[in-house]
Scaffold this active site. Structure first.
Site, short mmCIF file in Angstrom:
data_model
loop_
_atom_site.label_atom_id
_atom_site.label_comp_id
_atom_site.label_asym_id
_atom_site.label_seq_id
_atom_site.Cartn_x
_atom_site.Cartn_y
_atom_site.Cartn_z
N ASN A 11 0.86 -1.18 0.00
CA ASN A 11 0.00 0.00 0.00
C ASN A 11 0.90 1.23 0.00
O ASN A 11 1.51 1.55 1.01
CB ASN A 11 -0.89 -0.05 1.26
CG ASN A 11 -1.72 1.19 1.44
OD1 ASN A 11 -1.79 2.05 0.56
ND2 ASN A 11 -2.38 1.30 2.59
N LYS A 13 0.05 4.27 -0.21
CA LYS A 13 -0.59 5.43 0.43
C LYS A 13 -0.39 6.68 -0.44
O LYS A 13 -0.36 6.56 -1.66
CB LYS A 13 -0.08 5.61 1.86
CG LYS A 13 -0.22 4.30 2.65
CD LYS A 13 0.01 4.44 4.12
CE LYS A 13 -0.18 3.07 4.78
NZ LYS A 13 -0.03 3.13 6.24
N HIS A 96 -9.46 0.85 5.09
CA HIS A 96 -8.17 1.05 5.75
C HIS A 96 -8.35 1.98 6.95
O HIS A 96 -9.17 2.90 6.91
CB HIS A 96 -7.16 1.64 4.77
CG HIS A 96 -5.76 1.63 5.33
ND1 HIS A 96 -5.33 2.60 6.20
CD2 HIS A 96 -4.75 0.76 5.18
CE1 HIS A 96 -4.08 2.32 6.55
NE2 HIS A 96 -3.71 1.21 5.95
N GLU A 98 -6.71 4.38 8.04
CA GLU A 98 -6.51 5.81 7.78
C GLU A 98 -7.76 6.44 7.18
O GLU A 98 -7.93 7.66 7.22
CB GLU A 98 -5.26 6.00 6.91
CG GLU A 98 -4.00 5.80 7.74
CD GLU A 98 -2.79 5.29 6.98
OE1 GLU A 98 -2.78 5.37 5.74
OE2 GLU A 98 -1.86 4.80 7.64
N GLU A 166 -5.25 -5.40 10.51
CA GLU A 166 -4.26 -4.34 10.75
C GLU A 166 -4.59 -3.61 12.05
O GLU A 166 -5.44 -2.71 12.06
CB GLU A 166 -4.29 -3.33 9.60
CG GLU A 166 -3.93 -3.94 8.25
CD GLU A 166 -3.36 -2.90 7.30
OE1 GLU A 166 -2.22 -3.08 6.87
OE2 GLU A 166 -4.02 -1.89 7.02
N GLY A 172 2.51 1.94 10.89
CA GLY A 172 3.48 3.02 10.81
C GLY A 172 4.18 3.35 12.12
O GLY A 172 4.81 4.40 12.23
N SER A 210 3.43 -2.37 10.36
CA SER A 210 4.87 -2.42 10.63
C SER A 210 5.52 -3.74 10.21
O SER A 210 6.41 -4.24 10.91
CB SER A 210 5.14 -2.11 12.11
OG SER A 210 4.75 -0.78 12.40
P1 PGA Z 1 2.95 0.17 7.65
O1 PGA Z 1 1.45 0.33 7.06
O2 PGA Z 1 3.51 -1.10 7.04
O3 PGA Z 1 3.68 1.38 7.21
O4 PGA Z 1 2.81 0.04 9.12
C1 PGA Z 1 0.63 -0.77 6.86
C2 PGA Z 1 -0.68 -0.35 6.27
O5 PGA Z 1 -1.19 0.73 6.61
O6 PGA Z 1 -1.25 -1.07 5.43
#
Ligand code: PGA
Length: 250
Positions: A11, A13, A96, A98, A166, A172, A210
């Site tokens: 992803n 983003k 997601h 976010e 997740e 992140g 992560s």
């Molecule tokens: P990250 O994000 O690997 O940077 O923690 C994962 C995600 O949001 O799918």
């Protein structure tokens, strides 16, 4: 169609201008000589068409990071599922964190988007995950159950569906649940899906939050973990490919 394991999705983003996005996609396409697993990238909308062209023939799947619940209309700034498909995407990430937490998306909205995405023939990567407060207060299982119940339409089949677990607090942050926690949670999700969907035990389950080259092998070796959804580490071709290989992909 059953997705070959491991299923490793990146992803991107809101990252990537044309030059870097195409360079990343190009390097991955060169490595993907004959994929034994399922590798996919989810660039920003602006790069979907170009990235899809760049990886054509490699077997790498390209998807969007969201879509609107309607197929067309007066929705300024939004992108519909048939538009993603038209641009060369074959998949879409929905729900997601976010978007759920940053933009207020509800389970009901995610469900409507899921229906739209399936109608457009897109593979759906449905994200669920608890917040840190829910994790700390033992409310994780209830939260995941509610998200699955609320986000999955009645009567949906297992085809074209992937679920990504997740934890919001792991995205992140460099923090992850323990291997045992991931295993147990994936086991619970597998059971919930089997009860909710006919053939639901077939739905690939990804862990996200992560995931890095140094923890990917341990995570993907766990029972009921069919792959990973990678954010930050998917922006570097070498890291992303290393993660894919750590899951047994070649
Ligand atoms: P990250 O994000 O690997 O940077 O923690 C994962 C995600 O949001 O799918």
């Amino acid at each position: 169609m059953r997705l070959a394991r491991p299923v490793v999705f990146g992803n991107w983003k809101m990252n990537g201008l044309r030059a870097e996005g195409l360079a990343l996609a190009g390097t991955l396409a060169e490595r993907a000589v004959r994929l034994t697993g399922t590798l996919g990238v989810f660039p920003p909308f602006t790069l979907i068409h170009a990235v899809a062209q760049r990886v054509k023939g490699s077997g790498i799947l390209v998807g969007g990071q969201d879509c609107h619940e309607k197929a067309s209309g007066a929705y300024t700034g939004c992108v519909a599922a048939p538009m993603l498909a038209d641009a060369g995407a074959t998949a879409v990430i929905l729900g997601h964190s976010e978007r759920r937490h940053g933009l207020g998306e509800t389970d009901a909205l995610v469900r409507a988007k899921l229906v739209a995405a399936r109608a457009a023939g897109l593979l759906v990567v449905l994200c669920i995950g608890e917040t840190e407060a829910e994790y700390l207060t033992g409310a994780r299982s209830a939260r995941l159950r509610a998200q699955l119940d609320g986000s999955l339409p009645e009567g949906i089949g297992p085809e074209g569906l992937v679920v990504a677990y997740e934890p919001v607090w792991a995205i992140g942050t460099g923090r992850t649940p323990t291997a045992e926690e991931i295993r147990a949670t994936h086991g619970e999700i597998r059971e919930l899906l089997a009860r909710r969907i006919v053939g639901g035990e077939e739905v690939p389950l990804l862990y996200g939050g992560s995931v890095k080259p140094d923890n990917a092998a341990e995570i993907m070796a766990l029972a009921d973990v069919d792959g990973v959804l990678v954010g930050g580490a998917s922006l570097d071709a070498r890291s992303f490919w290393t993660i894919y290989q750590a899951g047994g992909g070649a």
